[in-house]
Motif scaffolding. Structure first.
Motif, PDB file in Angstrom:
ATOM      1  N   ILE A 120       0.849  -1.187   0.000  1.00 25.59           N
ATOM      2  CA  ILE A 120       0.000   0.000   0.000  1.00 25.59           C
ATOM      3  C   ILE A 120       0.890   1.244   0.000  1.00 25.59           C
ATOM      4  O   ILE A 120       1.854   1.324   0.768  1.00 25.59           O
ATOM      5  N   ILE A 121       0.555   2.200  -0.843  1.00 30.76           N
ATOM      6  CA  ILE A 121       1.233   3.499  -0.824  1.00 30.76           C
ATOM      7  C   ILE A 121       0.171   4.585  -0.758  1.00 30.76           C
ATOM      8  O   ILE A 121      -0.583   4.778  -1.724  1.00 30.76           O
ATOM      9  N   PRO A 122       0.066   5.279   0.378  1.00 32.12           N
ATOM     10  CA  PRO A 122      -0.888   6.387   0.460  1.00 32.12           C
ATOM     11  C   PRO A 122      -0.325   7.610  -0.258  1.00 32.12           C
ATOM     12  O   PRO A 122       0.861   7.921  -0.138  1.00 32.12           O
ATOM     13  N   CYS A 123      -1.170   8.287  -1.003  1.00 33.35           N
ATOM     14  CA  CYS A 123      -0.733   9.445  -1.786  1.00 33.35           C
ATOM     15  C   CYS A 123      -1.608  10.647  -1.451  1.00 33.35           C
ATOM     16  O   CYS A 123      -2.825  10.603  -1.680  1.00 33.35           O
ATOM     17  N   PHE A 124      -1.009  11.686  -0.949  1.00 29.73           N
ATOM     18  CA  PHE A 124      -1.718  12.944  -0.745  1.00 29.73           C
ATOM     19  C   PHE A 124      -0.944  14.041  -1.464  1.00 29.73           C
ATOM     20  O   PHE A 124       0.165  14.408  -1.072  1.00 29.73           O
ATOM     21  N   ASN A 125      -1.515  14.513  -2.556  1.00 34.34           N
ATOM     22  CA  ASN A 125      -0.892  15.568  -3.373  1.00 34.34           C
ATOM     23  C   ASN A 125       0.515  15.177  -3.820  1.00 34.34           C
ATOM     24  O   ASN A 125       1.479  15.929  -3.633  1.00 34.34           O
ATOM     25  N   GLU A 126       0.631  14.000  -4.416  1.00 26.96           N
ATOM     26  CA  GLU A 126       1.918  13.499  -4.902  1.00 26.96           C
ATOM     27  C   GLU A 126       1.926  13.382  -6.429  1.00 26.96           C
ATOM     28  O   GLU A 126       2.605  12.533  -6.994  1.00 26.96           O
ATOM     29  N   VAL A 127       1.190  14.255  -7.096  1.00 33.27           N
ATOM     30  CA  VAL A 127       1.038  14.137  -8.543  1.00 33.27           C
ATOM     31  C   VAL A 127       2.383  14.205  -9.270  1.00 33.27           C
ATOM     32  O   VAL A 127       2.574  13.549 -10.300  1.00 33.27           O
ATOM     33  N   GLU A 128       3.347  14.955  -8.733  1.00 36.95           N
ATOM     34  CA  GLU A 128       4.654  15.069  -9.379  1.00 36.95           C
ATOM     35  C   GLU A 128       5.476  13.788  -9.223  1.00 36.95           C
ATOM     36  O   GLU A 128       6.273  13.443 -10.103  1.00 36.95           O
ATOM     37  N   ASN A 129       5.285  13.090  -8.110  1.00 37.27           N
ATOM     38  CA  ASN A 129       6.075  11.892  -7.841  1.00 37.27           C
ATOM     39  C   ASN A 129       5.511  10.624  -8.483  1.00 37.27           C
ATOM     40  O   ASN A 129       6.257   9.673  -8.732  1.00 37.27           O
ATOM     41  N   GLU A 135      -3.989  17.190  -8.809  1.00 36.55           N
ATOM     42  CA  GLU A 135      -4.489  16.409  -9.953  1.00 36.55           C
ATOM     43  C   GLU A 135      -4.167  14.918  -9.832  1.00 36.55           C
ATOM     44  O   GLU A 135      -4.165  14.205 -10.839  1.00 36.55           O
ATOM     45  N   THR A 136      -3.934  14.445  -8.611  1.00 32.55           N
ATOM     46  CA  THR A 136      -3.577  13.034  -8.415  1.00 32.55           C
ATOM     47  C   THR A 136      -4.638  12.096  -8.972  1.00 32.55           C
ATOM     48  O   THR A 136      -4.326  11.137  -9.700  1.00 32.55           O
ATOM     49  N   GLU A 137      -5.900  12.323  -8.654  1.00 27.21           N
ATOM     50  CA  GLU A 137      -6.966  11.422  -9.112  1.00 27.21           C
ATOM     51  C   GLU A 137      -7.063  11.407 -10.629  1.00 27.21           C
ATOM     52  O   GLU A 137      -7.204  10.345 -11.254  1.00 27.21           O
ATOM     53  N   VAL A 138      -6.978  12.574 -11.248  1.00 31.40           N
ATOM     54  CA  VAL A 138      -7.055  12.661 -12.717  1.00 31.40           C
ATOM     55  C   VAL A 138      -5.893  11.905 -13.349  1.00 31.40           C
ATOM     56  O   VAL A 138      -6.073  11.156 -14.321  1.00 31.40           O
ATOM     57  N   LEU A 139      -4.704  12.100 -12.815  1.00 29.69           N
ATOM     58  CA  LEU A 139      -3.527  11.422 -13.344  1.00 29.69           C
ATOM     59  C   LEU A 139      -3.679   9.907 -13.238  1.00 29.69           C
ATOM     60  O   LEU A 139      -3.407   9.175 -14.203  1.00 29.69           O
ATOM     61  N   GLY A 173      16.850   8.879   0.902  1.00 33.11           N
ATOM     62  CA  GLY A 173      17.367  10.051   0.204  1.00 33.11           C
ATOM     63  C   GLY A 173      16.416  11.236   0.251  1.00 33.11           C
ATOM     64  O   GLY A 173      15.371  11.199   0.899  1.00 33.11           O
ATOM     65  N   PRO A 174      16.738  12.303  -0.458  1.00 30.87           N
ATOM     66  CA  PRO A 174      15.879  13.490  -0.499  1.00 30.87           C
ATOM     67  C   PRO A 174      14.655  13.259  -1.386  1.00 30.87           C
ATOM     68  O   PRO A 174      14.653  12.379  -2.260  1.00 30.87           O
ATOM     69  N   ARG A 175      13.609  14.024  -1.146  1.00 33.90           N
ATOM     70  CA  ARG A 175      12.428  13.971  -2.014  1.00 33.90           C
ATOM     71  C   ARG A 175      12.790  14.461  -3.405  1.00 33.90           C
ATOM     72  O   ARG A 175      13.547  15.420  -3.561  1.00 33.90           O
ATOM     73  N   MET A 176      12.203  13.820  -4.423  1.00 34.63           N
ATOM     74  CA  MET A 176      12.414  14.285  -5.787  1.00 34.63           C
ATOM     75  C   MET A 176      11.583  15.533  -6.070  1.00 34.63           C
ATOM     76  O   MET A 176      12.044  16.483  -6.685  1.00 34.63           O
ATOM     77  N   TYR A 177      10.320  15.503  -5.616  1.00 38.60           N
ATOM     78  CA  TYR A 177       9.403  16.615  -5.876  1.00 38.60           C
ATOM     79  C   TYR A 177       8.571  16.884  -4.618  1.00 38.60           C
ATOM     80  O   TYR A 177       8.419  16.037  -3.745  1.00 38.60           O
ATOM     81  N   GLY A 178       8.010  18.086  -4.562  1.00 33.36           N
ATOM     82  CA  GLY A 178       7.081  18.409  -3.501  1.00 33.36           C
ATOM     83  C   GLY A 178       7.757  18.571  -2.150  1.00 33.36           C
ATOM     84  O   GLY A 178       8.972  18.564  -2.020  1.00 33.36           O
ATOM     85  N   LEU A 179       6.909  18.720  -1.124  1.00 31.63           N
ATOM     86  CA  LEU A 179       7.387  18.964   0.230  1.00 31.63           C
ATOM     87  C   LEU A 179       6.887  17.886   1.166  1.00 31.63           C
ATOM     88  O   LEU A 179       5.839  17.276   0.940  1.00 31.63           O
ATOM     89  N   TRP A 190       3.275  -1.611   3.606  1.00 28.86           N
ATOM     90  CA  TRP A 190       3.220  -0.272   3.011  1.00 28.86           C
ATOM     91  C   TRP A 190       4.602   0.338   2.903  1.00 28.86           C
ATOM     92  O   TRP A 190       5.563  -0.095   3.512  1.00 28.86           O
ATOM     93  N   THR A 191       4.659   1.374   2.083  1.00 30.32           N
ATOM     94  CA  THR A 191       5.835   2.232   1.985  1.00 30.32           C
ATOM     95  C   THR A 191       5.348   3.611   1.581  1.00 30.32           C
ATOM     96  O   THR A 191       4.135   3.868   1.550  1.00 30.32           O
ATOM     97  N   HIS A 192       6.274   4.526   1.248  1.00 28.04           N
ATOM     98  CA  HIS A 192       5.914   5.913   0.970  1.00 28.04           C
ATOM     99  C   HIS A 192       5.930   6.224  -0.521  1.00 28.04           C
ATOM    100  O   HIS A 192       6.594   5.540  -1.300  1.00 28.04           O
ATOM    101  N   ALA A 193       5.221   7.295  -0.882  1.00 31.51           N
ATOM    102  CA  ALA A 193       5.104   7.694  -2.289  1.00 31.51           C
ATOM    103  C   ALA A 193       6.175   8.678  -2.714  1.00 31.51           C
ATOM    104  O   ALA A 193       6.320   8.950  -3.912  1.00 31.51           O
TER     105      ALA A 193
END
Length: 232
Positions: A6-15, A44-48, A198-204, A88-91
């Motif tokens: 499971i990967i929960p996604c909240f506003n991770e459209v860039e990743n 736009e996560t859902e649309v993507l 490591g560091p995030r690729m996108y977002g905060l 689970w892991t992270h997005a």
């Protein structure tokens, strides 16, 4: 299939595009199901996901209209997982999806026994974050009388029977503490393995932006830890 992640996604459209491409690269040779939980995203996560989900046969998508919290999003995914082993892991790609494959290989080496709890152990983090983790690990270990270190490391993997034993699992970031403590409490075979963080690729980050954010996180964690202690 053997494992659902499971990967929960909240506003991770860039990743998400990079995340799915990495999962496609690493999961294609293993029977791993990926469940992305769109946790009430306002971007736009859902649309993507609607547009690209059909390109990945290993992917299922769960859309939540309202954010259920970090733990709540994970729990929704765990409830619909198809396989005997779940986790689970992270997005945000701070942990590589190939770490999930490593966890799967550990399951293979242990003949898919249900008495197992697999969790990463992070390295490559800034000193301040390592110090914070060290402090919290010592505190939780003393308070709950169980060895609990690097509690928020990912991925986390276990058998569905263990999940079925949970009662009143928290819906916030305390889910990592809850699951790890319960694994120790049920005397599961806890196996840790190193993961590069490591560091995030996108977002905060959703919680680790400032000293004030760390303070709020510590305050919530301490409050839940004391509740967990009272419930023992």
């Amino acid at each position: 299939m053997k494992l659902s992640i499971i990967i929960p996604c909240f506003n991770e459209v860039e990743n998400i595009p990079s995340l799915l491409e990495s999962c496609s690269l690493h999961f294609q040779l293993k029977p791993i199901e990926l469940i992305l939980v769109n946790n009430g995203s306002t971007d736009e996560t859902e649309v993507l996901l609607e547009r690209i989900a059909k390109n990945y046969t290993f992917l299922r998508v769960v859309n939540l209209d309202i954010n259920a919290g970090y733990g709540g999003g994970i729990l929704k995914g765990l409830e619909v997982a198809s396989n005997d082993f779940i986790g689970w892991t992270h997005a945000d790609l701070q942990t590589d999806p190939k770490d999930v494959v490593t966890a799967f290989e550990i399951l293979e080496l242990n003949n898919f026994t249900d008495n197992i709890f697999i969790k990463g152990r992070r390295y490559g983090r800034p000193f301040t974050d390592r110090f914070f983790t060290f402090f919290m690990s010592i505190f939780e270990t003393i308070l709950l009388a169980k060895p609990l270190n690097d509690i928020n490391a990912q991925p986390t993997v276990f058998h569905k029977n263990f999940f079925r034993s949970w009662v009143n699992a928290p819906t916030d970031f305390s889910l990592d503490l809850f699951s790890f403590y319960q694994a120790r409490n049920y005397n599961l075979n806890v196996i840790r393995f190193p993961v590069l963080f490591g560091p995030r690729m996108y977002g905060l980050s959703k919680w680790n932006l400032s000293a004030q954010d760390k303070y709020k996180f510590i305050k919530r964690t301490l409050k839940y830890s004391l509740k967990l202690r009272r419930d023992l």
